[in-house]
Design an enzyme around this catalytic site. Structure first.
Site, mmCIF file in Angstrom:
data_model
loop_
_atom_site.group_PDB
_atom_site.id
_atom_site.type_symbol
_atom_site.label_atom_id
_atom_site.label_comp_id
_atom_site.label_asym_id
_atom_site.label_seq_id
_atom_site.Cartn_x
_atom_site.Cartn_y
_atom_site.Cartn_z
ATOM 1 N N GLU A 13 27.276 30.701 49.423
ATOM 2 C CA GLU A 13 28.256 30.465 48.355
ATOM 3 C C GLU A 13 29.275 31.571 48.184
ATOM 4 O OE1 GLU A 13 24.798 32.474 46.210
ATOM 5 O OE2 GLU A 13 25.031 30.980 47.801
ATOM 6 N N LYS B 66 18.359 25.812 50.052
ATOM 7 C CA LYS B 66 18.269 26.380 48.706
ATOM 8 C C LYS B 66 17.584 27.736 48.734
ATOM 9 C CE LYS B 66 19.487 24.992 45.387
ATOM 10 N NZ LYS B 66 20.810 25.300 44.769
#
Length: 370
Positions: A118, A75
């Site tokens: 991403e 993250k």
């Protein structure tokens, strides 16, 4: 190169960015790996396995960041980690910059090299490092939504699949990509009447052919969404614009058309959320209500199933990480157009236009830094 893997410290984030097998591959390529003590335990990988693979276990996380030329995370860095980021240091992780101006500014100020999982993108537009976590989040969306439809959780008290003589719940899935398809599969598999919406008619034709009989397809428009709201028990927001802020497809005013205790699950929350009333939540405190509608907006859903998620993630990230370590970030990006699209910020400059546009910040063409 020295690769550092700190323990994830976001609330209830149990994944780890590198497995012992990944350490072995890095070592075979001549790199050193530092693992923060306990980083892999919650995913089922104790320190001993990392040591056997050749990693050094580090107690002091500040020391790990200081020594590492590349940080591998799951993250995005959170506030306590901002001061640990260093000029020229590669950070390879999920960033989702468009959801946080604070994070974007911190990374710009640090001068680090931010390569985001991403936005790594193949020529066909697919996002290989996002796919496995989208699969997990989509499947979890339906099971979490089903739980929060329970009366004790604030929901309407509806069983997703119903029973003989009692109709099942009605589920709306907005977005026909990886998240949406997996959410619809699970919802339909549990017996719910499911409608999946998208703006791509070719995609809808494909889904109409392959989905089960209790899945309908519908063109995604605000009018069509609004028409279904009075009878919808759960909405799963599954829209994605790579690297950009998600559009608001359900406004607060539209909540008034829904039945009390209906559930919204916003899987797009990492990119700002696709419901106007969405705000990030955690596994520790996952839901809140707005106008009697339950909102589930956990930003790291796959962290709840870390064994599955870690294996799925590292299956796809490792080869890119090894490439970066072997060649250095500039050469790796020059040689790999997929990986090049993962570069969001470098040396204090935003090179991913959607991130710059999200906050009206200066944009630098990637050719000037690579």
């Amino acid at each position: 190169m020295v690769i550092g893997v700190p323990k994830e410290i976001k609330s209830h984030e149990n994944r780890v960015a590198l497995l012992p097998g990944g350490v072995m591959k890095m070592k075979r390529n001549g790199h050193d790996v530092l693992i923060e003590k306990g980083a892999g335990i919650n995913s089922g990988f104790p320190d001993e396995k990392y040591e056997e693979a050749g990693a050094s276990i580090v107690d002091d996380v500040d020391n790990l960041w200081e020594q590492s030329e590349m940080i591998m995370k799951v993250k995005e860095p959170i506030e306590v980690e901002y001061d640990r980021m260093q000029e020229g240091q590669i950070i390879f992780t999920y960033f989702h910059f468009a959801a946080s101006q604070t994070l974007t500014e911190a990374v710009v100020d640090s001068g680090c090299i931010a390569i985001a999982y991403e936005t790594v993108e193949k020529a066909d537009g697919s996002l290989p490092l996002l796919v496995p976590m989208s699969e997990v989040a989509g499947r979890m969306a339906s099971q979490e939504g089903a739980k929060y439809l329970e009366k004790s959780q604030g929901g309407r008290g509806i069983l997703l699949g119903g029973i003989p003589g009692v109709k099942p719940a009605n589920v709306m899935v907005i977005g026909g990509g990886i998240v949406g398809v997996n959410a619809a599969k699970i919802a339909a598999g549990m017996g719910a009447n499911t409608t999946i919406m998208d703006i791509d008619m070719q995609r809808l034709r494909y889904l109409d052919d392959v989905m089960s009989d209790n899945v309908d397809t519908m063109f995604s428009s605000q009018a069509n969404i609004k028409s279904l709201l009075p009878n919808t028990d759960m909405i799963i927001g599954a829209v994605l614009k790579p690297g950009a802020k998600a559009p608001h497809l359900v406004t607060r005013e539209m909540l008034g058309d829904m039945q009390k205790g209906a559930v919204l699950v916003d899987v797009a929350i990492d990119q700002g959320g696709c419901f106007e009333t969405s705000k990030p939540t955690t596994h520790e405190d996952p839901i809140y209500e707005v106008d009697d509608i339950v909102h589930y907006c956990v930003t790291n859903m796959p962290g709840a199933v870390p064994y599955t998620s870690t294996l799925g993630l590292t299956n796809v990230t490792l080869s890119y990480a090894v490439n970066i370590a072997n060649k250095g970030w500039k050469q790796a990006l020059q040689d790999d157009s997929e990986l090049q699209k993962g570069l969001n910020i470098a040396n204090g400059q935003i090179v991913y236009r959607d991130v710059a546009d999200a906050f009206d910040m200066p944009h630098t063409d990637i050719s000037e830094v690579v």
